[in-house]
Design a protein around this motif. Structure first.
Motif, PDB file in Angstrom:
ATOM      1  N   UNK A 263       0.865  -1.182   0.000  1.00 55.22           N
ATOM      2  CA  UNK A 263       0.000   0.000   0.000  1.00 55.22           C
ATOM      3  C   UNK A 263       0.900   1.230   0.000  1.00 55.22           C
ATOM      4  N   UNK A 264       0.707   2.105  -0.970  1.00 59.55           N
ATOM      5  CA  UNK A 264       1.555   3.283  -1.126  1.00 59.55           C
ATOM      6  C   UNK A 264       0.729   4.553  -0.984  1.00 59.55           C
ATOM      7  N   UNK A 265       1.406   5.597  -0.549  1.00 63.08           N
ATOM      8  CA  UNK A 265       0.770   6.898  -0.418  1.00 63.08           C
ATOM      9  C   UNK A 265       1.850   7.969  -0.585  1.00 63.08           C
ATOM     10  N   UNK A 266       1.876   8.583  -1.756  1.00 55.76           N
ATOM     11  CA  UNK A 266       2.824   9.657  -2.010  1.00 55.76           C
ATOM     12  C   UNK A 266       2.360  10.931  -1.312  1.00 55.76           C
ATOM     13  N   UNK A 267       3.180  11.973  -1.436  1.00 55.29           N
ATOM     14  CA  UNK A 267       2.832  13.236  -0.778  1.00 55.29           C
ATOM     15  C   UNK A 267       1.526  13.804  -1.336  1.00 55.29           C
ATOM     16  N   UNK A 268       1.364  13.735  -2.659  1.00 55.93           N
ATOM     17  CA  UNK A 268       0.137  14.245  -3.257  1.00 55.93           C
ATOM     18  C   UNK A 268      -1.080  13.438  -2.862  1.00 55.93           C
ATOM     19  N   UNK A 269      -0.957  12.093  -2.887  1.00 49.89           N
ATOM     20  CA  UNK A 269      -2.077  11.251  -2.472  1.00 49.89           C
ATOM     21  C   UNK A 269      -2.372  11.407  -0.984  1.00 49.89           C
ATOM     22  N   UNK A 275      -4.980   6.189  -1.674  1.00 50.46           N
ATOM     23  CA  UNK A 275      -3.965   5.152  -1.567  1.00 50.46           C
ATOM     24  C   UNK A 275      -3.872   4.398  -2.896  1.00 50.46           C
ATOM     25  N   UNK A 276      -2.741   3.679  -3.063  1.00 54.75           N
ATOM     26  CA  UNK A 276      -2.556   2.760  -4.174  1.00 54.75           C
ATOM     27  C   UNK A 276      -2.179   1.395  -3.613  1.00 54.75           C
ATOM     28  N   UNK A 277      -2.759   0.345  -4.184  1.00 56.26           N
ATOM     29  CA  UNK A 277      -2.508  -1.024  -3.733  1.00 56.26           C
ATOM     30  C   UNK A 277      -1.890  -1.807  -4.882  1.00 56.26           C
ATOM     31  N   UNK A 371      13.022   5.612   9.755  1.00 56.97           N
ATOM     32  CA  UNK A 371      11.594   5.760   9.519  1.00 56.97           C
ATOM     33  C   UNK A 371      10.954   4.448   9.076  1.00 56.97           C
ATOM     34  N   UNK A 372      11.587   3.323   9.373  1.00 56.60           N
ATOM     35  CA  UNK A 372      11.069   2.007   9.015  1.00 56.60           C
ATOM     36  C   UNK A 372      10.616   1.277  10.277  1.00 56.60           C
ATOM     37  N   UNK A 387       9.140   4.900   5.247  1.00 46.97           N
ATOM     38  CA  UNK A 387       8.974   6.285   4.838  1.00 46.97           C
ATOM     39  C   UNK A 387       8.090   7.071   5.775  1.00 46.97           C
ATOM     40  N   UNK A 388       8.093   8.374   5.552  1.00 53.05           N
ATOM     41  CA  UNK A 388       7.274   9.264   6.380  1.00 53.05           C
ATOM     42  C   UNK A 388       6.432  10.203   5.528  1.00 53.05           C
ATOM     43  N   UNK A 389       7.039  10.864   4.532  1.00 50.38           N
ATOM     44  CA  UNK A 389       6.278  11.751   3.643  1.00 50.38           C
ATOM     45  C   UNK A 389       5.685  10.916   2.503  1.00 50.38           C
ATOM     46  N   UNK A 390       6.544  10.291   1.701  1.00 50.31           N
ATOM     47  CA  UNK A 390       6.101   9.269   0.749  1.00 50.31           C
ATOM     48  C   UNK A 390       6.269   7.919   1.439  1.00 50.31           C
ATOM     49  N   UNK A 391       5.184   7.288   1.805  1.00 47.68           N
ATOM     50  CA  UNK A 391       5.281   6.107   2.649  1.00 47.68           C
ATOM     51  C   UNK A 391       4.640   4.893   1.981  1.00 47.68           C
ATOM     52  N   UNK A 392       5.122   3.725   2.413  1.00 44.12           N
ATOM     53  CA  UNK A 392       4.636   2.451   1.889  1.00 44.12           C
ATOM     54  C   UNK A 392       4.424   1.496   3.049  1.00 44.12           C
ATOM     55  N   UNK A 393       3.456   0.606   2.882  1.00 37.89           N
ATOM     56  CA  UNK A 393       3.152  -0.399   3.901  1.00 37.89           C
ATOM     57  C   UNK A 393       3.100  -1.766   3.221  1.00 37.89           C
ATOM     58  N   UNK A 394       3.928  -2.701   3.677  1.00 39.80           N
ATOM     59  CA  UNK A 394       3.981  -4.055   3.139  1.00 39.80           C
ATOM     60  C   UNK A 394       3.260  -4.994   4.109  1.00 39.80           C
TER      61      UNK A 394
END
Length: 435
Positions: A263-269, A275-277, A371-372, A387-394
């Motif tokens: 699951x990803x979330x960039x600064x803009x999102x 979110x993006x999966x 930040x992990x 990540x913190x600003x552009x972050x991802x969750x596995x």
């Protein structure tokens, strides 16, 4: 053996033409900077000759033959290799592609991704007719013991793509935000290029303002062409993802080969709470982890509901992303970043490039371990947040873990390193404790 259509030469010729255009600045360097114009023409000729020979050999060597229960594939350029595909376990997924030139020539591209059991990682056919693609797809589905990938056999899932989200995400896309440092670098390099290369870049304040005004429309258009035709079909044992407008592709992922989600979330999102999966494939070859997007623009409720329904992963917390790391780690990370930023500012006059690029390329990898977060949820799932600003969750099952190492760095920081068996690209380093 069946060869590709003659449109293969036009498709490859387009790539060669673009590469030749990129050689023009290098030829200018030989002529104006090194004062050796006699080097320019031989280098250009050798490159073109090499490309022509490579295209001819690739066309002759890349062939296929459909047999009763297998596909014999030959490929290669200067070396001719062949293998027979007769087991579903050898194939990770396949993708059907069609760019604007392939659409014009009425052909399609087919890329096969393998599990790297031997030396094969991927094979690409870039000029197949519609009937050939359909025949190959039927055989591939038979090898994978799948049902026919027809829309009538699956259920179309809501992707979260709406016109409003395309517009707002286009305005906040990374390409649009990074145009400012790009223009800064162009302005700094303009005089050097004009002096040594002989190319005058007409760049002034009015042109910069015009580019910045045109960028929002360009970003929205790119976002529209990228996601407007996105469609996800959910079948009993596989996913079929169709995407793209000018650059079309259809990706088929078997459920057995999806070992986790990202699951990803960039600064803009993040500003839009979207979110993006993506799917993480059960594959030891890291270079096949591309274009596995399952949901491009989705709300938190859509993500939680869809992930729970399709993969049985229920988040045991209110938010998809957990709270940031401990305060002492974050303070230490900010301190290290400030020190590096001071050093970058001191080197600014030496390198004559925008310090923003060094900030992005240099500081971010050093701060990532701080930040992990690596943790196991109540449902015995391995959860890694990066990540913190552009972050991802596995979200990964614990049985895929290869090894886990914990050690202290100079008796000050305790590191936790996790590796996976199936995918070497998944390697996480987290700072668990300081002091």
């Amino acid at each position: 053996m069946n060869k590709q259509a003659k449109a293969f030469f036009l498709i490859k010729g387009e790539q060669v033409l673009l590469d030749v255009l990129f050689l023009i600045p290098m030829c200018q360097v030989f002529i104006h900077a090194l004062h050796r114009p006699d080097f320019a023409v031989p280098i250009w000729s050798i490159f073109v000759l090499y490309q022509v020979i490579a295209i001819g050999l690739t066309y002759q060597h890349t062939t296929y033959q459909i047999k009763t229960s297998s596909i014999c594939i030959c490929y290669g350029c200067f070396e001719h290799r062949s293998f027979e595909l007769n087991q579903k376990q050898a194939l990770v997924n396949y993708r059907i592609e069609q760019n604007w030139l392939q659409q014009l020539l009425n052909v399609s591209g087919l890329t096969l991704y393998f599990k790297n059991g031997g030396d094969e990682t991927q094979v690409t056919f870039c000029a197949l007719k519609k009937t050939e693609v359909e025949q190959l797809e039927l055989v591939l589905n038979h090898l994978q013991k799948q049902v026919v990938t027809d829309a009538a056999t699956g259920v179309q899932m809501a992707s979260g793509v709406t016109l409003k989200r395309l517009i707002v995400t286009g305005l906040l896309s990374a390409n649009y935000l990074l145009m400012v440092p790009v223009l800064m670098d162009l302005a700094q390099m303009r005089d050097w290029v004009a002096l040594h290369v002989g190319i005058n870049i007409p760049l002034n304040g009015w042109m910069i303002a015009l580019v910045l005004m045109l960028m929002p429309g360009w970003s929205i258009g790119m976002q529209y062409f990228k996601y407007a035709k996105f469609k996800l079909m959910v079948h009993a044992d596989h996913f079929a993802i169709s995407n793209g407008w000018l650059e079309r592709d259809r990706n088929v992922l078997r459920r057995d080969d999806v070992m986790g989600i990202k699951i990803e979330q960039s600064f803009g999102l993040r500003l839009l709470r979207l979110y993006q999966v993506s799917a993480i494939l059960n594959d030891p070859a890291a270079d096949t982890q591309t274009k596995c997007l399952l949901i491009p623009l989705a709300s938190q409720h859509q993500v939680r509901t869809w992930v729970n329904d399709q993969f049985g992963i229920a988040f045991d917390q209110p938010n998809v992303f957990s709270n940031p790391p401990k305060r002492d780690q974050l303070v230490w990370a900010v301190g290290v970043g400030c020190c590096l930023l001071a050093g970058v500012a001191g080197l600014y006059q030496l390198i004559q490039f925008s310090w923003i690029w060094l900030l992005v390329l240099g500081i971010a990898p050093l701060l990532r371990p701080f930040l992990t977060q690596i943790e196991k949820s109540n449902l015995e799932l391995l959860r890694v947040q990066v990540g913190y600003i552009n972050r991802s969750c596995y979200c990964l099952p614990p049985q895929i873990m290869g090894s886990e190492t914990q050690f202290k760095l100079a008796n000050y920081a305790q590191l936790n390193i996790c590796r996976t068996d199936q995918n070497p690209a998944l390697r996480f380093i987290a700072v668990e404790a300081l002091g």
